[in-house]
Motif scaffolding. Structure first.
Motif, short mmCIF file in Angstrom:
data_model
loop_
_atom_site.label_atom_id
_atom_site.label_comp_id
_atom_site.label_asym_id
_atom_site.label_seq_id
_atom_site.Cartn_x
_atom_site.Cartn_y
_atom_site.Cartn_z
N GLY A 9 0.86 -1.19 0.00
CA GLY A 9 0.00 0.00 0.00
C GLY A 9 0.89 1.23 0.00
N THR A 12 -0.71 7.42 1.27
CA THR A 12 -0.28 8.48 2.19
C THR A 12 0.69 7.94 3.24
OG1 THR A 12 -2.50 9.37 1.88
CG2 THR A 12 -1.19 10.33 3.66
N ILE A 13 0.30 6.86 3.87
CA ILE A 13 1.14 6.29 4.94
C ILE A 13 2.34 5.56 4.34
CG2 ILE A 13 1.20 4.63 6.85
CD1 ILE A 13 -1.79 5.17 7.30
N ASP A 37 -2.26 0.37 -7.30
CA ASP A 37 -2.07 1.11 -8.54
C ASP A 37 -0.55 1.22 -8.78
OD1 ASP A 37 -1.71 3.07 -10.48
OD2 ASP A 37 -3.45 4.24 -9.84
N CYS A 70 0.02 -0.99 4.83
CA CYS A 70 -0.70 0.29 4.92
C CYS A 70 -1.66 0.43 3.73
CB CYS A 70 0.22 1.49 5.02
SG CYS A 70 1.95 1.25 4.76
N PRO A 72 -5.81 -0.34 2.10
CA PRO A 72 -7.19 -0.28 2.61
C PRO A 72 -7.60 -1.59 3.29
CG PRO A 72 -7.06 0.49 0.33
CD PRO A 72 -5.72 -0.10 0.66
N ALA A 75 -8.07 -4.90 1.46
CA ALA A 75 -6.92 -5.60 0.88
C ALA A 75 -6.11 -6.35 1.94
CB ALA A 75 -6.02 -4.59 0.16
N ILE A 79 -2.85 -9.40 1.59
CA ILE A 79 -1.47 -9.03 1.88
C ILE A 79 -0.93 -9.86 3.06
CG2 ILE A 79 0.00 -7.15 2.73
CD1 ILE A 79 -2.12 -5.28 1.25
N PRO A 185 -14.36 1.77 8.77
CA PRO A 185 -13.07 1.07 8.83
C PRO A 185 -11.85 1.96 8.58
CG PRO A 185 -14.32 0.36 6.91
CD PRO A 185 -15.25 1.19 7.74
N ASN A 189 -9.71 2.80 12.88
CA ASN A 189 -8.80 1.69 13.16
C ASN A 189 -8.30 1.80 14.59
OD1 ASN A 189 -7.99 0.03 10.69
ND2 ASN A 189 -8.11 2.11 9.92
N VAL A 190 -8.15 3.03 15.03
CA VAL A 190 -7.63 3.27 16.37
C VAL A 190 -8.55 2.68 17.45
CG1 VAL A 190 -6.14 5.25 15.98
CG2 VAL A 190 -8.58 5.59 16.13
N THR A 245 -6.58 10.58 7.75
CA THR A 245 -5.34 9.99 8.28
C THR A 245 -4.48 11.08 8.89
OG1 THR A 245 -5.33 8.16 6.71
CG2 THR A 245 -3.20 8.80 7.59
N THR A 249 0.30 8.80 12.14
CA THR A 249 0.11 7.36 11.87
C THR A 249 1.35 6.76 11.21
OG1 THR A 249 -2.21 7.87 11.51
CG2 THR A 249 -1.46 5.69 10.85
N1 LIG Z 1 -4.57 2.78 12.96
C1 LIG Z 1 -4.45 4.02 12.55
O1 LIG Z 1 -4.10 4.88 13.32
C2 LIG Z 1 -4.75 4.39 11.14
C3 LIG Z 1 -4.93 3.42 10.18
N2 LIG Z 1 -5.16 3.76 8.89
C4 LIG Z 1 -5.32 2.66 7.91
O2 LIG Z 1 -4.28 2.74 6.96
C5 LIG Z 1 -4.81 2.58 5.65
C6 LIG Z 1 -3.99 3.39 4.65
O3 LIG Z 1 -4.15 4.76 4.92
P1 LIG Z 1 -3.66 5.87 3.88
O4 LIG Z 1 -2.24 5.65 3.53
O5 LIG Z 1 -4.04 7.18 4.46
O6 LIG Z 1 -4.58 5.53 2.61
P2 LIG Z 1 -4.33 5.89 1.07
O7 LIG Z 1 -5.65 5.76 0.42
O8 LIG Z 1 -3.58 7.17 0.95
O9 LIG Z 1 -3.36 4.72 0.56
C7 LIG Z 1 -3.77 3.39 0.42
C8 LIG Z 1 -2.90 2.78 -0.67
O10 LIG Z 1 -3.19 1.37 -0.76
C9 LIG Z 1 -3.18 1.02 -2.13
N3 LIG Z 1 -3.92 -0.22 -2.36
C10 LIG Z 1 -5.21 -0.39 -2.73
N4 LIG Z 1 -5.48 -1.70 -2.89
C11 LIG Z 1 -4.34 -2.37 -2.61
C12 LIG Z 1 -3.97 -3.73 -2.63
N5 LIG Z 1 -4.84 -4.68 -2.95
N6 LIG Z 1 -2.69 -4.07 -2.31
C13 LIG Z 1 -1.80 -3.12 -1.99
N7 LIG Z 1 -2.10 -1.81 -1.97
C14 LIG Z 1 -3.35 -1.43 -2.27
C15 LIG Z 1 -3.77 2.21 -2.85
O11 LIG Z 1 -3.38 2.20 -4.22
C16 LIG Z 1 -3.16 3.37 -2.06
O12 LIG Z 1 -1.92 3.75 -2.62
C17 LIG Z 1 -6.27 3.07 5.76
O13 LIG Z 1 -7.07 2.38 4.83
C18 LIG Z 1 -6.64 2.75 7.16
O14 LIG Z 1 -7.26 1.47 7.19
C19 LIG Z 1 -5.19 5.07 8.49
C20 LIG Z 1 -5.04 6.07 9.41
C21 LIG Z 1 -4.81 5.82 10.82
#
Ligand SMILES: NC(=O)C1=CN([C@@H]2O[C@H](COP(=O)(O)OP(=O)(O)OC[C@H]3O[C@@H](n4cnc5c(N)ncnc54)[C@H](O)[C@@H]3O)[C@@H](O)[C@H]2O)C=CC1
Ligand SMILES: O=C([O-])CC(=O)C(=O)O
Length: 268
Positions: A9, A12-13, A37, A70, A72, A75, A79, A185, A189-190, A245, A249
Motif C-alpha cells: 500500500g 499516504t502512509i 495502482d 498500509c 485499505p 486488501a 497481503i 473502517p 482503526n484506532v 489519516t 500514523t
Molecule cells: N490505525 C491508525 O491509526 C490508522 C490506520 N489507517 C489505515 O491505513 C490505511 C492506509 O491509509 P492511507 O495511507 O491514508 O490511505 P491511502 O488511500 O492514501 O493509501 C492506500 C494505498 O493502498 C493502495 N492499495 C489499494 N489496494 C491495494 C492492494 N490490494 N494491495 C496493496 N495496496 C493497495 C492504494 O493504491 C493506495 O496507494 C487506511 O485504509 C486505514 O485502514 C489510516 C489512518 C490511521
C-alpha cells in the motif's frame, strides 16, 4: 544481518514509511512494494534514492522479512496471509481489518509469523496493556474529526450526509468499538486497536462525531482500571492527501519498524 522490508500500500502512509526507510534505518533495507495502482506507486517512488520493484503480494512475501501493511481494509487479508504463511513479520495499523478477520491472527501463530499492530494515530497502548494485566472496568473513546476528514467514509457516502454544511457537531456513531470499526473502517482503526489492547472491542465504547469546530482528528479515551484511571487525549494533524489519516500514523509505523532492529528501545 540486514532485514528486507516490503511496503504494502504505497499511499499516504506507505510513501511516508518509504521515505523514512530510504533515508536510512539501521539493519533494515527497503526491498519491494506492492500497490493497488502500480503506476502511481512508481511515480511516487521516483523521489527515493533506492529504486525497488513494484510486485504482487505473494512476491512481496517471498522477497521480504518484514511487511509494513498500509493498504485499505479490504486488501488486508490478501497481503497478510501470504506473508504470515512464510513466517514473516507483519507491521500494520489495520486494526479494523484484524477485527473482521481474527483467523489471520491464528494464521500468524500457525506458521511462526508475527503481527505487530502499531499504535497508529493513538497513544498510551503501553499503559492500556499494562492495565489489562490487572482489571479494567471500562474503556470509552470519543472521536471528533473535522467534516473534511469524514466525507469519504463509506457510511457517510451511503447515508448521503452533507457534512460540509454542518454548523454544529453531528454524532455519527454511538456503540461498541467492534461495530464502529466495521462501519467506519478507514476512520477508527484506532478504536479497534484500543479494543484489542484493553478489554476487547465489544466492551470498548465509542462515539464518532463530525465536528466543524475542530481542525484536527481528536481522540479522547478514558480507561477506568483497578490499577489506574487513564485519561488520554490526542489531536492529530490531518495529512493533506488524506485528511482522515493523521500525520502521526506513518510516524508510528516508522517508530515500530525502527524498534525491530534497534539495540535500544523505549516503551513496550
Ligand atoms: N490505525 C491508525 O491509526 C490508522 C490506520 N489507517 C489505515 O491505513 C490505511 C492506509 O491509509 P492511507 O495511507 O491514508 O490511505 P491511502 O488511500 O492514501 O493509501 C492506500 C494505498 O493502498 C493502495 N492499495 C489499494 N489496494 C491495494 C492492494 N490490494 N494491495 C496493496 N495496496 C493497495 C492504494 O493504491 C493506495 O496507494 C487506511 O485504509 C486505514 O485502514 C489510516 C489512518 C490511521
Ligand atoms: O486520527 C486519525 O488520524 C486516523 C484515525 O482516527 C484512524 O484511522 O483510526
Amino acid at each position: 544481518m540486514v532485514l528486507r522490508v516490503g511496503i504494502a500500500g504505497y499511499g499516504t502512509i506507505g510513501a511516508a514509511v518509504g521515505r523514512a526507510l530510504d533515508a536510512g534505518m539501521e539493519g533494515l533495507t527497503l526491498t519491494a512494494v506492492t500497490s493497488g495502482d502500480a503506476a502511481k506507486a512508481r511515480t511516487r517512488m521516483a523521489e527515493l534514492k533506492a529504486q525497488v520493484p513494484v510486485v504482487d503480494a505473494a512476491t512481496l512475501a517471498e522477497l521480504c522479512d518484514i511487511i509494513v501493511e498500509c493498504a485499505p481494509t479490504a486488501a488486508f487479508a490478501d497481503i497478510a496471509l501470504p506473508a504470515l504463511a512464510r513466517g514473516r513479520t507483519l507491521v500494520t495499523v489495520s486494526g479494523a481489518a484484524l477485527l473482521q478477520r481474527p483467523d489471520i491472527i491464528d494464521a500468524a501463530g500457525a506458521h511462526g509469523g508475527r503481527i505487530i499492530l502499531a499504535t497508529g494515530a493513538l497513544l498510551g497502548f503501553d499503559a492500556v496493556r499494562a492495565a489489562a494485566e490487572g482489571t479494567i472496568h471500562s474503556v470509552t473513546m470519543v472521536t471528533r474529526k473535522p467534516p473534511t476528514s469524514l466525507t469519504k467514509a463509506k457510511e457517510v457516502v451511503e447515508r448521503g450526509l452533507d457534512l460540509l454544511s454542518l454548523t454544529e457537531p453531528l454524532k455519527l456513531f454511538d456503540g461498541s468499538a467492534r461495530e464502529g470499526a466495521a462501519r467506519f473502517p478507514a476512520n477508527v482503526n484506532v478504536a479497534a486497536a484500543l479494543g484489542l489492547a484493553g478489554i476487547g472491542p465489544d466492551r470498548t465504547q465509542l462515539q464518532i462525531w463530525a465536528d466543524p469546530s475542530v481542525t484536527r482528528n481528536c481522540h479522547r479515551i478514558v480507561v477506568d482500571a483497578d490499577s489506574a484511571r487513564l485519561v488520554l487525549e490526542i489531536e492529530n494533524v490531518p495529512t493533506v492527501e488524506n485528511p482522515g489519516t493523521g500525520r502521526i500514523t506513518a510516524l508510528s509505523l516508522v517508530a515500530a519498524v525502527r524498534g525491530l532492529t534497534s539495540a535500544f528501545r523505549v516503551g513496550s
